[in-house]
Scaffold this motif. Structure first.
Motif, PDB file in Angstrom:
ATOM      1  N   GLY A 178       0.810  -1.211   0.000  1.00  0.00           N
ATOM      2  CA  GLY A 178       0.000   0.000   0.000  1.00  0.00           C
ATOM      3  C   GLY A 178       0.842   1.259   0.000  1.00  0.00           C
ATOM      4  O   GLY A 178       0.564   2.215  -0.719  1.00  0.00           O
ATOM      5  N   VAL A 179       1.884   1.270   0.825  1.00  0.00           N
ATOM      6  CA  VAL A 179       2.801   2.403   0.922  1.00  0.00           C
ATOM      7  C   VAL A 179       4.213   1.856   1.066  1.00  0.00           C
ATOM      8  O   VAL A 179       4.434   0.874   1.782  1.00  0.00           O
ATOM      9  N   ASN A 201      -3.310   6.758  -2.042  1.00  0.00           N
ATOM     10  CA  ASN A 201      -3.684   8.147  -2.282  1.00  0.00           C
ATOM     11  C   ASN A 201      -2.527   9.042  -1.872  1.00  0.00           C
ATOM     12  O   ASN A 201      -1.592   8.617  -1.190  1.00  0.00           O
ATOM     13  N   LYS A 202      -2.601  10.284  -2.295  1.00  0.00           N
ATOM     14  CA  LYS A 202      -1.528  11.231  -2.011  1.00  0.00           C
ATOM     15  C   LYS A 202      -1.491  11.631  -0.538  1.00  0.00           C
ATOM     16  O   LYS A 202      -0.463  12.080  -0.041  1.00  0.00           O
ATOM     17  N   VAL A 203      -2.620  11.459   0.155  1.00  0.00           N
ATOM     18  CA  VAL A 203      -2.647  11.807   1.576  1.00  0.00           C
ATOM     19  C   VAL A 203      -1.641  10.958   2.342  1.00  0.00           C
ATOM     20  O   VAL A 203      -0.973  11.422   3.263  1.00  0.00           O
ATOM     21  N   ALA A 204      -1.536   9.683   1.938  1.00  0.00           N
ATOM     22  CA  ALA A 204      -0.626   8.771   2.630  1.00  0.00           C
ATOM     23  C   ALA A 204       0.807   9.275   2.586  1.00  0.00           C
ATOM     24  O   ALA A 204       1.567   9.104   3.544  1.00  0.00           O
ATOM     25  N   LEU A 205       1.194   9.907   1.484  1.00  0.00           N
ATOM     26  CA  LEU A 205       2.567  10.394   1.353  1.00  0.00           C
ATOM     27  C   LEU A 205       2.884  11.410   2.435  1.00  0.00           C
ATOM     28  O   LEU A 205       3.932  11.348   3.082  1.00  0.00           O
ATOM     29  N   ASN A 206       1.976  12.352   2.641  1.00  0.00           N
ATOM     30  CA  ASN A 206       2.220  13.406   3.625  1.00  0.00           C
ATOM     31  C   ASN A 206       2.141  12.882   5.052  1.00  0.00           C
ATOM     32  O   ASN A 206       2.919  13.286   5.912  1.00  0.00           O
ATOM     33  N   VAL A 207       1.189  11.963   5.311  1.00  0.00           N
ATOM     34  CA  VAL A 207       1.029  11.442   6.670  1.00  0.00           C
ATOM     35  C   VAL A 207       2.239  10.612   7.075  1.00  0.00           C
ATOM     36  O   VAL A 207       2.807  10.788   8.156  1.00  0.00           O
ATOM     37  N   ILE A 208       2.655   9.693   6.199  1.00  0.00           N
ATOM     38  CA  ILE A 208       3.792   8.826   6.520  1.00  0.00           C
ATOM     39  C   ILE A 208       5.061   9.653   6.689  1.00  0.00           C
ATOM     40  O   ILE A 208       5.851   9.433   7.617  1.00  0.00           O
ATOM     41  N   SER A 209       5.277  10.616   5.794  1.00  0.00           N
ATOM     42  CA  SER A 209       6.524  11.386   5.830  1.00  0.00           C
ATOM     43  C   SER A 209       6.579  12.355   6.997  1.00  0.00           C
ATOM     44  O   SER A 209       7.642  12.897   7.300  1.00  0.00           O
ATOM     45  N   HIS A 250       2.477   5.215  16.209  1.00  0.00           N
ATOM     46  CA  HIS A 250       1.883   5.634  14.941  1.00  0.00           C
ATOM     47  C   HIS A 250       0.856   4.640  14.405  1.00  0.00           C
ATOM     48  O   HIS A 250       0.488   4.702  13.232  1.00  0.00           O
ATOM     49  N   ASP A 251       0.369   3.699  15.250  1.00  0.00           N
ATOM     50  CA  ASP A 251      -0.605   2.731  14.757  1.00  0.00           C
ATOM     51  C   ASP A 251      -1.922   3.399  14.370  1.00  0.00           C
ATOM     52  O   ASP A 251      -2.550   3.024  13.376  1.00  0.00           O
ATOM     53  N   ILE A 252      -2.331   4.405  15.137  1.00  0.00           N
ATOM     54  CA  ILE A 252      -3.592   5.090  14.824  1.00  0.00           C
ATOM     55  C   ILE A 252      -3.483   5.818  13.491  1.00  0.00           C
ATOM     56  O   ILE A 252      -4.384   5.748  12.645  1.00  0.00           O
ATOM     57  N   GLN A 253      -2.359   6.515  13.283  1.00  0.00           N
ATOM     58  CA  GLN A 253      -2.172   7.233  12.021  1.00  0.00           C
ATOM     59  C   GLN A 253      -2.147   6.263  10.845  1.00  0.00           C
ATOM     60  O   GLN A 253      -2.689   6.552   9.775  1.00  0.00           O
ATOM     61  N   ALA A 254      -1.520   5.104  11.039  1.00  0.00           N
ATOM     62  CA  ALA A 254      -1.467   4.107   9.965  1.00  0.00           C
ATOM     63  C   ALA A 254      -2.857   3.571   9.657  1.00  0.00           C
ATOM     64  O   ALA A 254      -3.243   3.429   8.487  1.00  0.00           O
ATOM     65  N   MET A 255      -3.644   3.266  10.702  1.00  0.00           N
ATOM     66  CA  MET A 255      -4.983   2.712  10.481  1.00  0.00           C
ATOM     67  C   MET A 255      -5.906   3.727   9.825  1.00  0.00           C
ATOM     68  O   MET A 255      -6.786   3.365   9.041  1.00  0.00           O
ATOM     69  N   GLU A 256      -5.718   5.006  10.128  1.00  0.00           N
ATOM     70  CA  GLU A 256      -6.537   6.033   9.480  1.00  0.00           C
ATOM     71  C   GLU A 256      -6.302   6.072   7.972  1.00  0.00           C
ATOM     72  O   GLU A 256      -7.166   6.510   7.214  1.00  0.00           O
ATOM     73  N   LEU A 257      -5.133   5.610   7.541  1.00  0.00           N
ATOM     74  CA  LEU A 257      -4.826   5.538   6.111  1.00  0.00           C
ATOM     75  C   LEU A 257      -5.299   4.230   5.486  1.00  0.00           C
ATOM     76  O   LEU A 257      -5.128   4.014   4.284  1.00  0.00           O
ATOM     77  N   GLY A 258      -5.866   3.339   6.315  1.00  0.00           N
ATOM     78  CA  GLY A 258      -6.300   2.047   5.802  1.00  0.00           C
ATOM     79  C   GLY A 258      -5.196   1.017   5.788  1.00  0.00           C
ATOM     80  O   GLY A 258      -5.324  -0.036   5.160  1.00  0.00           O
ATOM     81  N   LEU A 259      -4.086   1.288   6.486  1.00  0.00           N
ATOM     82  CA  LEU A 259      -2.964   0.354   6.538  1.00  0.00           C
ATOM     83  C   LEU A 259      -3.129  -0.571   7.737  1.00  0.00           C
ATOM     84  O   LEU A 259      -3.543  -0.136   8.813  1.00  0.00           O
TER      85      LEU A 259
END
Length: 630
Positions: A178-179, A201-209, A250-259
């Motif tokens: 996925g990412v 999606n492009k949102v994942a790029l900004n959240v992960i980085s 960062h598990d919550i942030q990852a799950m919000e991205l569907g990861l």
């Protein structure tokens, strides 16, 4: 036929009534199998119920399947098989589980349907299994294709930035990832994602980085307990099998991205004990890439990228850590008016006048001027080409404007190592010379060739084509550890530039021994260059004594703050006019000029002594022709 159709109708009705009971008993049996139990234990209760509901729906769909729905059935089964492969269910376990499912179905519905209906339903289950097993092969084929692309990148990448951008992009296009992200910690141990790609999606790029707080590699920090920090410290692949059930930073942030899971893969050269970077693969499914296919796949990825790090000697020639956001910002600046060029005069020691300037790239970041040592590490191959093309055209245009004001100067410009693998640089040079009507010999291209990129025959041919344009070629930073003496002998360079580190003496003339060694080294490199028919420029001259010492040692030209700092193009004419006729070289009686003179004397004395020794040896070897006495 009517009897079979009637039986299938019965099976459809029975499945509506008993599918959920079948699924529950089936999963109870699966939990007794070690591999299946491991996967089931990864799931949360909600995910397990969701999986069971899908299984029940699939059983009902197979019972009511119509001929016109066979294509849809294949697509659904392939997708289910792909998910099974991704979450780590082995092929043998899948086939074994299907046998268990058939036995459970038979025991629960044998009294309600005919044998013919059971036979047809069994055939449909077998076909469903065949489609799912085909998905395993599709996944293996896809992974093989990805590995071939990664291997090609590992051998063709021109630098660290090129390597990570290509590798991460290739991996992110793989459908079970996925990412994909890669990064390194800074000197404080804070981890920075240097490149991120996503097929979500492009949102994942900004959240992960921009994880908050960012991962760290310290064991005593809670943010260092995630897979990134653990992988960096252990040097082993670390996983989060399910962000829902396995607590992790960062598990919550990852799950919000569907990861749902990830694998952190430490990268290092085979001969190095410490990790150099960490590659992270995120999946939208639980499992953390634990299946046999996935384990083999990521182990091979780790090996190939580790070899690429060794080939590029990235660990020896350390590349600064640049986060993805900083890389994007620098790239945007580079493609805007923020890219500017300053010019540093080069003093000809024979004539005592400035005859050439070197064009040096600068990036304007608000009120701050970024120099190449800050932004070069963030550039991709396309960024380097953009900088070269714009710099070349800017320099030749500025040269024309100076010429209109009566100032005739040659121009020197850096030629990136990437030019030896990219024909576009040659075409850009040819076009710029034509557009600006510049005599090719008035342009010097300076090439810094990384040790890890030995020029092959094709690259030497391309370099010879640059030479055929009529431009001058110089080997830059000789003695820096990057530019080798072998290339100096074999490649068509017109001149060499001795690296500033050769003549840099931290304590100046106070440390006589260090100063003498620096001057002696510069002198021998100058003699070597002259013996090969090449002119010699020394960079980094920062005091008048060193400038005069270079003149005494026979250097052709110098460059450094003693002559002038780099300046914008519009300031250069005034500087040239102000220094026209003014002597740069004074008759100094300092320590460095005296040391330079002593080195010349020592060299001449050693030559005289060697000549005398050879003469005496030759005389002693002659036969004695005198007549014998009587």
């Amino acid at each position: 036929m009517q009897r079979i159709e009637s039986g299938i109708g019965q099976m459809e009705q029975v499945m509506k009534e008993k599918a959920w009971e079948i699924v529950k008993q089936f999963y109870a049996e699966l939990s007794r199998l070690p591999k299946s139990k491991r996967i089931l234990d990864i799931l949360s209760e909600e995910e397990l119920r969701h999986l069971q509901a899908h299984q029940a729906q699939n059983l009902q769909r197979l019972a009511s399947l119509q001929p016109e729905e066979y294509g849809e059935h294949e697509a659904i089964a392939l997708n289910v098989g792909r998910i099974h492969a991704i979450v780590g269910l082995d092929r043998d376990e899948l086939a074994n589980g299907r046998s268990i499912l058939m036995e459970v179905i038979y025991q629960l519905v044998k009294d309600d349907v005919s044998l013919e209906a059971m036979a047809v339903y069994s055939q449909r289950l077998s076909q469903d299994l065949a489609y799912q097993l085909k998905a395993y092969q599709n996944l293996a084929d896809s992974q093989q294709s990805i590995l071939l692309e990664i291997t090609k990148t590992a051998w063709s990448a021109q630098n660290y930035t090129d390597l990570i951008q290509q590798a991460v992009k290739i991996l992110a296009n793989h459908y079970d990832i996925g990412v994909c992200a890669i990064g390194r910690p800074d000197e404080k141990g804070v981890f920075h994602f240097e490149h991120v790609e996503s097929n979500l999606n492009k949102v994942a790029l900004n959240v992960i980085s921009s994880f908050d707080p960012p991962p760290v590699v310290h064991a005593d920090d809670p943010s260092g307990q995630g897979p990134t920090g653990r992988a960096w410290r252990s040097g082993k692949i670390e996983r989060v099998l399910n962000f829902k059930t396995q607590k992790s930073p960062h598990d919550i942030q990852a799950m919000e991205l569907g990861l749902r899971s990830c694998a952190a893969i430490p990268l290092r050269s085979p001969d190095q004990p410490m990790s150099f970077a960490v590659l992270l693969l995120f999946s939208i499914y639980p499992g953390g890439f634990i299946g046999k296919l996935q384990e083999t796949f990521i182990n091979l990825i780790q090996s190939v990228l580790g070899s690429a790090i060794a080939r590029l000697k990235i660990e020896d020639n350390y590349t600064p850590v640049v986060s993805l956001l900083d890389r994007q910002h620098i790239s945007a600046l580079l493609h805007s008016d923020a890219l500017q060029f300053h010019y540093q005069p080069i003093l000809d020691l024979r004539s005592g006048s400035v005859t050439k300037v070197e064009a040096l790239a600068r990036l304007m970041n608000d009120d701050q001027i970024l120099t190449p040592d800050i932004f070069l590490a963030a550039l991709s191959p396309d960024d380097f080409l953009e900088m070269y093309v714009r710099g070349l055209n800017r320099a030749l245009l500025d040269r024309q404007r100076w010429l209109e004001r009566g100032i005739d100067l040659d121009v020197s410009l850096n030629l990136p190592p990437a030019a030896m693998n990219d024909f576009r640089y040659l075409e850009a040079t040819r076009n710029a010379l034509t557009i600006h009507e510049c005599c090719p010999k008035r342009l010097t291209l300076e090439m810094l060739e990384n040790e890890s990129l030995a020029l092959c025959d094709n690259q030497q041919t391309l370099l010879s084509q640059f030479k055929s344009l009529g431009v001058l070629l110089a080997q830059d930073d000789l003695g820096s550890g990057h530019s080798g003496l072998t290339r100096l002998r074999t490649l068509p360079f017109d001149g060499i530039k001795i690296d500033r580190g050769i003549v840099k003496t931290p304590d100046g003339a106070k440390d006589i021994g260090n100063a003498r060694d620096a001057l002696r080294f510069a002198y021998q490199l100058t003699r070597l260059g002259h013996s090969l028919g090449k002119w010699v420029v020394v960079e980094g001259i920062e005091n008048p004594e060193m400038l005069e010492a270079m003149m005494i040692l026979g250097v052709d030209a110098v460059q450094g703050y003693t002559v002038a700092k780099p300046m914008p193009a519009d300031q250069l004419p005034a500087w040239v006019n102000a220094h026209s006729g003014a002597p740069f070289i004074l008759a100094l009686d300092g320590v460095l000029p005296r040391l330079a003179k002593s080195i010349i004397r020592e060299e001449r004395l050693s030559i005289v002594q060697l000549y005398r020794q050879n003469a005496r040896k030759a005389a002693s070897d002659r036969p004695n022709l005198a007549a014998p006495s009587t």
